[in-house]
Motif scaffolding. Structure first.
Motif, PDB file in Angstrom:
ATOM      1  N   LEU A 164       0.464  -1.436   0.238  1.00 35.47           N
ATOM      2  CA  LEU A 164       0.120   0.432  -0.052  1.00 35.47           C
ATOM      3  C   LEU A 164       0.727   1.949   0.315  1.00 35.47           C
ATOM      4  CD1 LEU A 164      -2.657  -1.508   1.980  1.00 35.47           C
ATOM      5  CD2 LEU A 164      -2.607  -0.470   0.239  1.00 35.47           C
ATOM      6  N   ALA A 165       1.836   1.051   0.674  1.00 36.65           N
ATOM      7  CA  ALA A 165       3.191   2.533   0.834  1.00 36.65           C
ATOM      8  C   ALA A 165       3.496   2.688  -0.298  1.00 36.65           C
ATOM      9  CB  ALA A 165       3.817   2.296   2.414  1.00 36.65           C
ATOM     10  N   LEU A 166       3.400   2.034  -0.908  1.00 40.98           N
ATOM     11  CA  LEU A 166       4.285   2.070  -2.102  1.00 40.98           C
ATOM     12  C   LEU A 166       3.407   1.866  -3.363  1.00 40.98           C
ATOM     13  CD1 LEU A 166       7.765  -0.704  -1.624  1.00 40.98           C
ATOM     14  CD2 LEU A 166       7.082   1.988  -1.668  1.00 40.98           C
ATOM     15  N   GLU A 167       2.236   1.830  -2.989  1.00 39.18           N
ATOM     16  CA  GLU A 167       1.426   1.783  -4.899  1.00 39.18           C
ATOM     17  C   GLU A 167       1.587   2.518  -5.732  1.00 39.18           C
ATOM     18  OE1 GLU A 167      -2.465   1.796  -2.946  1.00 39.18           O
ATOM     19  OE2 GLU A 167      -3.527   0.749  -5.348  1.00 39.18           O
ATOM     20  N   ARG A 168       1.906   4.138  -5.296  1.00 42.87           N
ATOM     21  CA  ARG A 168       2.387   5.113  -6.225  1.00 42.87           C
ATOM     22  C   ARG A 168       3.218   4.568  -7.119  1.00 42.87           C
ATOM     23  NH1 ARG A 168      -1.115   9.665  -3.551  1.00 42.87           N
ATOM     24  NH2 ARG A 168      -2.764   8.921  -3.135  1.00 42.87           N
ATOM     25  N   LEU A 169       4.507   4.549  -6.306  1.00 43.22           N
ATOM     26  CA  LEU A 169       6.178   3.866  -7.545  1.00 43.22           C
ATOM     27  C   LEU A 169       5.389   2.658  -7.949  1.00 43.22           C
ATOM     28  CD1 LEU A 169       8.018   4.958  -3.886  1.00 43.22           C
ATOM     29  CD2 LEU A 169       7.021   6.627  -6.058  1.00 43.22           C
ATOM     30  N   ASP A 170       5.015   3.278  -9.009  1.00 44.69           N
ATOM     31  CA  ASP A 170       4.864   1.660 -10.316  1.00 44.69           C
ATOM     32  C   ASP A 170       6.043   0.718 -10.300  1.00 44.69           C
ATOM     33  OD1 ASP A 170       2.179   2.571 -10.769  1.00 44.69           O
ATOM     34  OD2 ASP A 170       2.746   3.822 -12.330  1.00 44.69           O
ATOM     35  N   GLY A 171       7.341   1.648 -10.305  1.00 47.08           N
ATOM     36  CA  GLY A 171       8.730   0.662 -10.725  1.00 47.08           C
ATOM     37  C   GLY A 171       8.331  -0.655  -9.889  1.00 47.08           C
ATOM     38  N   LEU A 172       8.324  -0.399  -8.210  1.00 47.38           N
ATOM     39  CA  LEU A 172       7.936  -0.945  -7.651  1.00 47.38           C
ATOM     40  C   LEU A 172       7.684  -2.032  -7.289  1.00 47.38           C
ATOM     41  CD1 LEU A 172      10.102   1.201  -4.973  1.00 47.38           C
ATOM     42  CD2 LEU A 172      11.624   0.444  -6.351  1.00 47.38           C
ATOM     43  N   ARG A 173       8.059  -2.982  -6.974  1.00 46.75           N
ATOM     44  CA  ARG A 173       6.632  -4.626  -6.903  1.00 46.75           C
ATOM     45  C   ARG A 173       6.360  -5.433  -5.711  1.00 46.75           C
ATOM     46  NH1 ARG A 173       6.485  -9.512 -11.247  1.00 46.75           N
ATOM     47  NH2 ARG A 173       8.365  -9.244 -10.953  1.00 46.75           N
ATOM     48  N   VAL A 174       5.818  -5.169  -4.906  1.00 45.88           N
ATOM     49  CA  VAL A 174       6.421  -5.993  -4.067  1.00 45.88           C
ATOM     50  C   VAL A 174       5.916  -7.486  -4.136  1.00 45.88           C
ATOM     51  CG1 VAL A 174       5.536  -6.275  -1.308  1.00 45.88           C
ATOM     52  CG2 VAL A 174       6.554  -4.253  -2.249  1.00 45.88           C
ATOM     53  N   ARG A 175       6.504  -8.059  -3.716  1.00 46.65           N
ATOM     54  CA  ARG A 175       6.604 -10.152  -3.997  1.00 46.65           C
ATOM     55  C   ARG A 175       7.035 -10.555  -2.239  1.00 46.65           C
ATOM     56  NH1 ARG A 175       9.899 -11.663  -9.182  1.00 46.65           N
ATOM     57  NH2 ARG A 175       8.418 -13.705  -7.857  1.00 46.65           N
ATOM     58  N   PRO A 176       5.795 -11.007  -1.786  1.00 43.73           N
ATOM     59  CA  PRO A 176       6.126 -11.985  -0.475  1.00 43.73           C
ATOM     60  C   PRO A 176       6.840 -13.155  -1.009  1.00 43.73           C
ATOM     61  CG  PRO A 176       3.579 -13.079  -1.678  1.00 43.73           C
ATOM     62  CD  PRO A 176       4.488 -11.934  -2.590  1.00 43.73           C
ATOM     63  N   VAL A 177       7.674 -13.650   0.349  1.00 41.28           N
ATOM     64  CA  VAL A 177       8.751 -14.554   0.230  1.00 41.28           C
ATOM     65  C   VAL A 177       8.495 -15.535   1.400  1.00 41.28           C
ATOM     66  CG1 VAL A 177      10.723 -15.370   0.274  1.00 41.28           C
ATOM     67  CG2 VAL A 177       9.782 -13.192  -0.775  1.00 41.28           C
ATOM     68  N   GLU A 178       8.033 -16.464   1.221  1.00 44.89           N
ATOM     69  CA  GLU A 178       7.757 -17.844   2.517  1.00 44.89           C
ATOM     70  C   GLU A 178       8.783 -18.802   2.472  1.00 44.89           C
ATOM     71  OE1 GLU A 178       3.262 -18.075   2.782  1.00 44.89           O
ATOM     72  OE2 GLU A 178       3.424 -17.674   0.374  1.00 44.89           O
ATOM     73  N   PRO A 179       8.480 -19.870   4.139  1.00 41.64           N
ATOM     74  CA  PRO A 179       9.626 -20.670   3.129  1.00 41.64           C
ATOM     75  C   PRO A 179       8.929 -22.184   2.992  1.00 41.64           C
ATOM     76  CG  PRO A 179       8.241 -20.749   5.536  1.00 41.64           C
ATOM     77  CD  PRO A 179       8.117 -19.213   5.195  1.00 41.64           C
ATOM     78  N   GLU A 180       9.362 -23.061   2.179  1.00 33.96           N
ATOM     79  CA  GLU A 180       9.277 -24.241   1.939  1.00 33.96           C
ATOM     80  C   GLU A 180       8.104 -24.646   2.814  1.00 33.96           C
ATOM     81  OE1 GLU A 180      11.220 -26.442  -1.067  1.00 33.96           O
ATOM     82  OE2 GLU A 180      11.424 -27.624   1.177  1.00 33.96           O
ATOM     83  N   GLY A 181       6.648 -24.692   2.713  1.00 34.91           N
ATOM     84  CA  GLY A 181       5.910 -26.133   3.161  1.00 34.91           C
ATOM     85  C   GLY A 181       5.197 -25.027   3.874  1.00 34.91           C
ATOM     86  N   PHE A 182       5.315 -23.363   4.069  1.00 38.36           N
ATOM     87  CA  PHE A 182       4.529 -22.684   4.557  1.00 38.36           C
ATOM     88  C   PHE A 182       4.021 -21.829   3.445  1.00 38.36           C
ATOM     89  CE2 PHE A 182       6.464 -24.692   7.450  1.00 38.36           C
ATOM     90  CZ  PHE A 182       5.531 -25.822   8.602  1.00 38.36           C
TER      91      PHE A 182
END
Lengths: 333, 333
Positions: A192-210
C-alpha cells in the motif's frame, strides 16, 4: 475492485503516531552479497528495529490509537514472539497492561523477551489449540482489546510505515521488493505504501511447506497450509493469509517466492559475514530469495526487507555452520 | 600546548570527500542493554559501515587525497585486517592498485575479505617481524604510497568523521564517549571532532594486556605493550600509541578504561541478543566498558562506538556461549 481495508492515508497517519517511538532502520548493502546474488541487493534492516523486528511498528500503531479507557483495561495479543514483543513494549510505554498468548514451542529468547517487557505470557499448543479462540475468550473475560498480529487495519498501517521509509531511502525506480511474509501484515502494508511507485513491485517470500500466500496469490483465493507448526521460520508460520491482508496483496503484489529452510540459514550466515546483522530464519527468507532465487526476479536491483533478528543462539550457530571456511590462500612471504 | 597534527577543519574536509562513499551508521540502543549497564547506552554501530568497520573512512580519506600519478602507482598498507579492507576497497573504487601487509595470524575472514576486494596480500610474522619495515621497503621498491593505519593526518581526519556523525545524531549534552582504541586514529579523530562540545568526553577503551594508551595517558608519555601479538582483540593490538595520535588524545581525552577478553566476548553476545549486530572482540570493548565498568563512568548516559564486526564464525560462536540460557519460565496454561 472493492475498496481495500487500509489506505495510504492510514499509513501516513500511523507514521505520525510512530514518530519518535520506533527507529528508522538503515538500508544496507555489500559487494559480496551483490556478487552472490548477481545483482545489487538493498537490505532494509528491520532486525535493527526496537524489539528486534518490524512488529514494534504495528503494536505501537494499534495501542496508540486506543481510548484512555481501553488502554487502562489492557490489551491481548497472540504471537510466536515478535508481535508479542512489539505489543508488550508499546503497551508498557503507553501504560496498558498486556497479556500475550504464545505457542509453547516459541523460541525461548522470544518468550523471555516478552516477559522482560512486563507482559503476562499465556501458553498454548500450536498443533491442537486455536490461539484465536484463546485470545477471544481472554479478551471477553477481562475486557482486553485484542491486537491481532496482522488482520487489523491499524496493525497493517503500522507495518506499512516500512514502505514509507523505503520510499524516502531508496534511489531506485524499478525493483522487486521482497518481503518476509506470514499473515501478510508487513507485505500488504508495504504494498500500500509503495502503491503509487509503479516500478517497485512488492512480492511475498515464504518458507517451503508454509507457502499459503504464494499459492493464494497464484489461485486468486485464500489457501491454507497443511501444517501450522514446526519449521524453523516460526515468525512467519500462519495458517493462511488474512481476510484483510489477502485482498490487498492480491490487488497490489507480484507473485510469491518460496525458499527452503537451508537457504534461510545460509542467508542468515551471509548476513552475519557481510552485513554484520543478526537475522532469524523467518526474517531472512527475503534475503534468501534474493541470493538463491535470482531467476525468479527481475531487474538489476532487488530490495529485501529482512524483518527480524530474534533468534536463539543455538539456531544462529547452526546457521553459521553453513558458511564455507574462508579461503585466505594467496598471501605471499 | 603545541599544535596538533590534525584540526577540526581537516575532519570537515574529509567528510566532504567521504560523502556518498561511506555509510552514516545508525546509533542503536536497547532497554535490556540499559538495564545491564545501569544507565542509558547509545551505540554507534560502525560494524555496519562498508567493509565491516570504521576503517573504510580513513582509507577513503587518504586515497581520495592522492594525486592521479600517486594513485596510478598504487598504495600499500599494513593491517591485521580492518584497515586492510578499508584501504583495499577505497583503492579499488578509486582506481589504485593495493598491496596489504597482514600478520600471518590475522583472522581468515579478514584475509579473505581483503583478497576479495582485489588487493595483493603479503604476510609477516607479528612476533618477529616489523610491519613498518616491510611496508616501507615495499613502498620504496614499487613507488607505492604508504597508508598508515593510524599515524597519518588524513587517516585520523577520516576516522574523525564518526565524531561529526555523533555530533549530529546525539541528543545528549553530557556523556562519556567510549571508543575502541588500538593506535588511536579513531579515538583521536573523534576527540577532535567533538572538541567544542564540552560535555562529551572521549575515552579510549582497550583490552587487558594491551593497555598502552591507557597507561600512556596516565603517565603523560608514550608507553608500549609488552606483548604485541596474541589476544582475541586483534583489531586493536598495536605496540604503542602513535606519534601523532598520542598528543591529540593527551590533550583532549579522559582516562582510558581496560576490559578483559571475557568481557569483550560477553559484550558481543549481548549485542547479538539485544541489538542484533555482529561485533568482533576488538570492536566490542567499548560496549564491554559500558556494560561491566559502570563504576569508572560518569553521567546517566554513555556513548559507545562499536568499531567493527569482522569476526570468524568460531570466535562468534564462542561469544554466544557466554549467554545465559533464556528464562522462559512464568507462562501459564
Amino acid at each position: 475492485m472493492s475498496a481495500l481495508a487500509v489506505t495510504a492515508d492510514d499509513i501516513a497517519a500511523a507514521a505520525v503516531r510512530l514518530n519518535g517511538h520506533v527507529r528508522r532502520t538503515p538500508v544496507l548493502r555489500s559487494d559480496a552479497i551483490d556478487a552472490i546474488a548477481g545483482r545489487r541487493v538493498l537490505v532494509k534492516a528491520e532486525c535493527l528495529q526496537i524489539t528486534g523486528s518490524f512488529k514494534a511498528r504495528g503494536g505501537w500503531s494499534a495501542i496508540s490509537s486506543l481510548s484512555p479507557e481501553a488502554r487502562a483495561k489492557g490489551v491481548i495479543a497472540y504471537s510466536s514472539g515478535n508481535h508479542a514483543q512489539g505489543v508488550a513494549r508499546a503497551a508498557r510505554d503507553l501504560g496498558a497492561p498486556a497479556v500475550i498468548v504464545m505457542p509453547a514451542d516459541a523460541p525461548a529468547a522470544k518468550i523471555a523477551g516478552t516477559r522482560a517487557l512486563g507482559a503476562e505470557v499465556v501458553h498454548y499448543d500450536r498443533a491442537t489449540e486455536s490461539r484465536e479462540d484463546i485470545g477471544a475468550a481472554l479478551a471477553a473475560e477481562r475486557g482486553l482489546t485484542l491486537v491481532k498480529p496482522y488482520d487489523d487495519p491499524l496493525v497493517i498501517a503500522g507495518q506499512g510505515t516500512v514502505g514509507l521509509d523505503l520510499a524516502e531511502q531508496l534511489e531506485v525506480d524499478r525493483a522487486d521488493v521482497l518481503v518476509c511474509c506470514g499473515g501478510g501484515g508487513l507485505t500488504s502494508g508495504i504494498a500500500l505504501a509503495l502503491e503509487r511507485l509503479d516500478g517497485l513491485r512488492v512480492r511475498p517470500v515464504e518458507p517451503e511447506g508454509f507457502d499459503d500466500v504464494t499459492r493464494s496469490l497464484a489461485d486468486g483465493v485464500i489457501r491454507s497450509n497443511e501444517r501450522i507448526s514446526g519449521g524453523l521460520c516460526d515468525a512467519i508460520i500462519t495458517p493462511q493469509p488474512g481476510e484483510l491482508t489477502f485482498p490487498i496483496m492480491h490487488a497490489l503484489c507480484g507473485p510469491g517466492v518460496v525458499v527452503t529452510e537451508d537457504e534461510a540459514l545460509r542467508a542468515m550466515a551471509l548476513a552475519f559475514a557481510h552485513l554484520k546483522i543478526v537475522l532469524e530464519p523467518g526474517g531472512a527468507v527475503s534475503l534468501a530469495a534474493a541470493l538463491f532465487h535470482g531467476d525468479a526476479l527481475e531487474g538489476d536491483t532487488v530490495v529485501t526487507v529482512v524483518s527480524g533478528g530474534n533468534v536463539d543462539p543455538a539456531t544462529f550457530a547452526r546457521a553459521l555452520e553453513t558458511l564455507p571456511p574462508p579461503d585466505p590462500v594467496g598471501g605471499t612471504r
